[in-house]
Motif scaffolding. Sequence first.
Motif, PDB file in Angstrom:
ATOM      1  N   UNK A  87       3.267  -2.405  -6.007  1.00 31.86           N
ATOM      2  CA  UNK A  87       3.055  -1.350  -5.011  1.00 31.86           C
ATOM      3  C   UNK A  87       2.451  -0.128  -5.675  1.00 31.86           C
ATOM      4  N   UNK A  88       1.697   0.621  -4.878  1.00 34.65           N
ATOM      5  CA  UNK A  88       1.306   1.971  -5.257  1.00 34.65           C
ATOM      6  C   UNK A  88       2.277   2.938  -4.580  1.00 34.65           C
ATOM      7  N   UNK A  89       2.163   4.210  -4.891  1.00 40.45           N
ATOM      8  CA  UNK A  89       2.967   5.207  -4.191  1.00 40.45           C
ATOM      9  C   UNK A  89       2.338   5.520  -2.837  1.00 40.45           C
ATOM     10  N   UNK A  90       3.181   5.674  -1.829  1.00 41.51           N
ATOM     11  CA  UNK A  90       2.760   6.307  -0.588  1.00 41.51           C
ATOM     12  C   UNK A  90       3.146   7.774  -0.667  1.00 41.51           C
ATOM     13  N   UNK A 111       0.811  -1.225   0.000  1.00 40.33           N
ATOM     14  CA  UNK A 111       0.000   0.000   0.000  1.00 40.33           C
ATOM     15  C   UNK A 111       0.842   1.272   0.000  1.00 40.33           C
ATOM     16  N   UNK A 112       2.154   1.142  -0.236  1.00 43.12           N
ATOM     17  CA  UNK A 112       3.008   2.327  -0.340  1.00 43.12           C
ATOM     18  C   UNK A 112       3.884   2.573   0.871  1.00 43.12           C
ATOM     19  N   UNK A 113       4.716   3.603   0.778  1.00 44.24           N
ATOM     20  CA  UNK A 113       5.750   3.910   1.779  1.00 44.24           C
ATOM     21  C   UNK A 113       6.734   2.748   1.916  1.00 44.24           C
ATOM     22  N   UNK A 137      -0.591   5.466  -8.751  1.00 44.47           N
ATOM     23  CA  UNK A 137      -1.258   6.057  -7.576  1.00 44.47           C
ATOM     24  C   UNK A 137      -2.197   5.053  -6.918  1.00 44.47           C
ATOM     25  N   UNK A 138      -2.785   4.171  -7.731  1.00 38.15           N
ATOM     26  CA  UNK A 138      -3.754   3.185  -7.237  1.00 38.15           C
ATOM     27  C   UNK A 138      -3.560   1.874  -7.986  1.00 38.15           C
ATOM     28  N   UNK A 139      -3.981   0.810  -7.371  1.00 39.92           N
ATOM     29  CA  UNK A 139      -4.080  -0.491  -8.032  1.00 39.92           C
ATOM     30  C   UNK A 139      -5.521  -0.947  -7.896  1.00 39.92           C
ATOM     31  N   UNK A 140      -6.060  -1.550  -8.963  1.00 37.81           N
ATOM     32  CA  UNK A 140      -7.403  -2.135  -8.857  1.00 37.81           C
ATOM     33  C   UNK A 140      -7.379  -3.520  -9.484  1.00 37.81           C
ATOM     34  N   UNK A 141      -8.248  -4.374  -8.991  1.00 37.06           N
ATOM     35  CA  UNK A 141      -8.370  -5.718  -9.552  1.00 37.06           C
ATOM     36  C   UNK A 141      -9.715  -6.307  -9.154  1.00 37.06           C
ATOM     37  N   UNK A 142     -10.115  -7.351  -9.868  1.00 43.14           N
ATOM     38  CA  UNK A 142     -11.327  -8.087  -9.538  1.00 43.14           C
ATOM     39  C   UNK A 142     -10.921  -9.370  -8.834  1.00 43.14           C
TER      40      UNK A 142
END
Length: 275
Positions: A72-75, A48-50, A126-131
């Motif tokens: 990873x997304x950016x924190x 989730x970042x950082x 900035x975000x990740x999405x998935x089903x």
Amino acid sequence: MDTNTEDLGKISGKVLLFGGVYSNLQALEALKQVAINENIPPENCICTGDIIGYCAQPEETMQFFQDWKAKSIVGNVEIQLREGAEDCGCEFKEGSRCDGFSQLWYPFAQSKLSKESLDYIATLPNYIRFTYAEKQVTVVHGSYFNTSEFLFKSTPWQRKQPNFNATKSEVIIAGHCGLPFHQLQEDKLWLNPGVIGMPANDGKPSVWYAILEDKDNKLSFKHHTLNYNHQLTNALMQNGLLPEAYAKTIVTGIWDNTEILPIAESNSQGLEIQL
């Protein structure tokens, strides 16, 4: 959705969720071993970042993360680093202890990162999405609207609900606040797996992550604690450049202060995490 969103499409099998590596190489090494033991492929390991933060090995941690090929997304830390900003962007109150500490660890991390690592940070979404199990899942750092927004279990649901609406998701995976928790409201799930770079203020040096499962196409999840070589992390942090208080937290499991915490979470300092 924001255009800088990585869509993983439909995924299945176990998913390892974690956040806040905070330059803690020893914790990241231990977590990768969990993934291997659980037969979770790198593309199903999501941060989730950082990735960068308070501990002593920012460059080594970033190189290890890249080699692992986890997602990873950016924190807020990655956003500030890629923009060459002078502070961590955590939105700590000016003059607070956390603000003072950030003026030590952030420049340290900035000075250690190679161009290769900074180039990699620039590629993070900035975000990740998935089903998953027929549910739409979105990964955010603080919230969808503000990377640095602190949302805790005690935070009113009215502040969480707009995240589901904006992302058209049934599940939000979030980080930033440093504490593991989950909250179910009707058919919506807010899940914070916790962070692996620092203990969760519960008086134990172990750290937290979570695993999603989709047996029989039904989504389930479980919070887990992670033990790692925290004594080495503590020793490496005692370099005269990083906050001594954070090095102490690595061992004691108690935060130096509870400035960012709501009353409910502040009152739980040193107590077993209730999930």
